[in-house]
Write an enzyme that holds these catalytic residues in place. Structure first.
Site, PDB file in Angstrom:
ATOM      1  N   ASP A  96       1.013  -1.310   0.014  1.00  0.00           N
ATOM      2  CA  ASP A  96      -0.172   0.037  -0.083  1.00  0.00           C
ATOM      3  C   ASP A  96       1.072   1.581  -0.090  1.00  0.00           C
ATOM      4  OD1 ASP A  96      -2.174   1.919   0.377  1.00  0.00           O
ATOM      5  OD2 ASP A  96      -3.333   0.141   1.387  1.00  0.00           O
TER       6      ASP A  96
ATOM      7  N   ASP B  91     -10.414  -0.971   3.163  1.00  0.00           N
ATOM      8  CA  ASP B  91      -9.223  -0.608   2.306  1.00  0.00           C
ATOM      9  C   ASP B  91      -7.948  -1.526   2.489  1.00  0.00           C
ATOM     10  OD1 ASP B  91      -7.601   0.539   0.387  1.00  0.00           O
ATOM     11  OD2 ASP B  91      -7.441   2.171   1.311  1.00  0.00           O
ATOM     12  N   ALA B  92      -7.967  -2.794   2.138  1.00  0.00           N
ATOM     13  CA  ALA B  92      -7.268  -3.984   2.397  1.00  0.00           C
ATOM     14  C   ALA B  92      -6.257  -4.346   1.306  1.00  0.00           C
ATOM     15  CB  ALA B  92      -8.111  -5.032   2.913  1.00  0.00           C
ATOM     16  N   LYS B  93      -6.585  -4.057   0.167  1.00  0.00           N
ATOM     17  CA  LYS B  93      -5.649  -4.316  -1.057  1.00  0.00           C
ATOM     18  C   LYS B  93      -5.245  -5.644  -0.787  1.00  0.00           C
ATOM     19  CE  LYS B  93      -4.662   0.722  -1.746  1.00  0.00           C
ATOM     20  NZ  LYS B  93      -4.887   1.097  -0.536  1.00  0.00           N
ATOM     21  N   ARG B  94      -6.245  -6.644  -0.745  1.00  0.00           N
ATOM     22  CA  ARG B  94      -5.841  -8.113  -0.700  1.00  0.00           C
ATOM     23  C   ARG B  94      -5.654  -8.507  -2.197  1.00  0.00           C
ATOM     24  NH1 ARG B  94      -5.055  -6.392   3.852  1.00  0.00           N
ATOM     25  NH2 ARG B  94      -5.765  -7.441   5.618  1.00  0.00           N
TER      26      ARG B  94
END
Lengths: 270, 270
Positions: A96, B91-94
């Site tokens: 991120d 908002d984890a951007k996995r």
């Protein structure tokens, strides 16, 4: 853990096996479900049964996150239980903006004391660098993964260079083989060979042995370098070798089998 | 929440503001630190102060994960506290192989009942699809982010098409604008215009207003479509408008200011 300590462990155990702790309540033996913390109980017995043959453990963070706060407690206990001479990998695939990656680094390196974390490269340098600020902690950057979707974007090609090759090339400007590894899920000889040429000194974390198919001999032959340079992950084939009371004994047998092959390849290819 | 419900909220509140809950113990007012759960206490007061002006809340998962199991409890309480007519974004951007993404989906959509999650595209289709199996739940796919490192790989170009454009193009084969949004951190007019042309009907989550710079008018003028199609995130400029006892009053004032501009742009550009 630093690179020479990792190599020492590999030589001592004659193994470059990483055991994936993809611990799933639906798959562990039923008799464990009455334990206070079934996930930790399973992991503990798996670690007891396999640590002689293993140089790394890789909890897949999703399996713990899916259980909520209790899952994070099981993960933390597991991490504390792993012998200190074994390398630990948080398979989290984080990444991120800078200040956010710093927080993920704190979560996995300070809060939980993992040696390393898998990171997705899509957001570029400032998403990766905060993880490299921690001494003797590692980034394992996704380069070429082994899943079907890996061809969607990783093979995107510019001037004869594929995206995963660009990731390997550019990320070497950010760190050294002392803190940076790559996820390389290559199951073809030529591809493993060409990736090794791009990053001769780096360790590769190789998934795809066991339940995902793959070929340990090929990976070893074309992926090894003079300090081994490989951590080969196996999860389901070992930890779920049996779903009965003999699960830890069976896990031990499966891990031992892999270690025996690795001993041969270490002798043959380094 | 489905797409028309989201648009109804935007029309009702005359706002497309998303408030980022990047809650950091080192930044919240000191007097909250004696609360039983300071993170939740802060979020609660921010939500009370801003929900009139806000159509979405976006907790940045790293901030909670960095606090260990306690952080996940604060997150869960926060999510339960958010009014049900407000869209929620993890908002984890996995993003991981299929069975692992399924577990992340369960964690965020079932365990915690988020409406949506940010997902990194690097691993391709089977890493994204498991999130789309949940009715009225959304994937917000990273396309073009606003951080400095976004140029490292997102601008990698093949036959005149950049990687982020390829992500937008290919991912439209996997889902519809009813379940798929994109993270678009464009702060240049031409770029926002060209991305809107690639995905005319999709919602864009736009970071980079406020502490990260950016230009709300430009984003609105070139990014809006006939059902708004924008969620513009602001975190620090609102939630840390003051670090004193007046923090919630100041947050409310800042959110109101943004809403007032948005009301003008909604009138002007849709």
């Amino acid at each position: 853990m630093n690179r020479s300590q990792l190599f020492e462990q590999i030589k001592k155990k004659k193994s470059y096996l990483c055991v994936g702790l993809d611990t799933d309540l639906q798959k562990i033996p039923k008799h464990l479900l009455s334990a206070a913390d079934p996930v930790f109980e399973f992991n503990k017995q798996i670690i007891d049964a396999t640590h002689k043959y293993t140089v790394a453990y890789k909890p897949n963070i999703a399996f713990y996150e899916a259980l909520g706060p209790k899952g994070w407690e099981s993960l933390q206990k597991t991490l504390e239980y792993i012998p200190k001479d074994i390398f630990t990998i948080a398979d989290a695939k984080r990444g991120d903006i800078g200040n956010t990656s710093s927080l993920y680094a704190r979560a996995f390196f300070e809060q939980m004391n993992f040696d390393s974390i898998t990171v997705a490269p899509y957001m570029g340098e400032d998403s990766v660098k905060p993880f490299l600020d921690f001494k003797n902690k590692w980034v394992i950057l996704l380069a070429h993964t082994s899943n079907p979707g890996s061809s969607d974007f990783q093979l995107f090609e510019s001037n004869g260079r594929k995206l995963y090759e660009e990731v390997i090339r550019k990320s070497q400007q950010w760190s050294t083989p002392d803190q940076l590894m790559y996820v390389v899920g290559a199951t073809q000889a030529e591809k493993m060979q060409s990736i090794r040429a791009l990053a001769p000194d780096h360790f590769f974390l190789v998934p795809g042995i066991g339940a995902q198919g793959g070929d340990l001999e090929m990976v070893s032959k074309f992926g090894m370098n003079d300090h081994c340079g490989l951590l080969v992950n196996s999860a389901r084939a070992i930890i779920y070798a049996s779903a009965e009371k003999d699960f830890s004994k069976r896990a031990s047998e499966e891990a031992a089998k892999v270690q025996q092959s690795m001993e041969i390849y270490l002798h043959a290819f380094t």
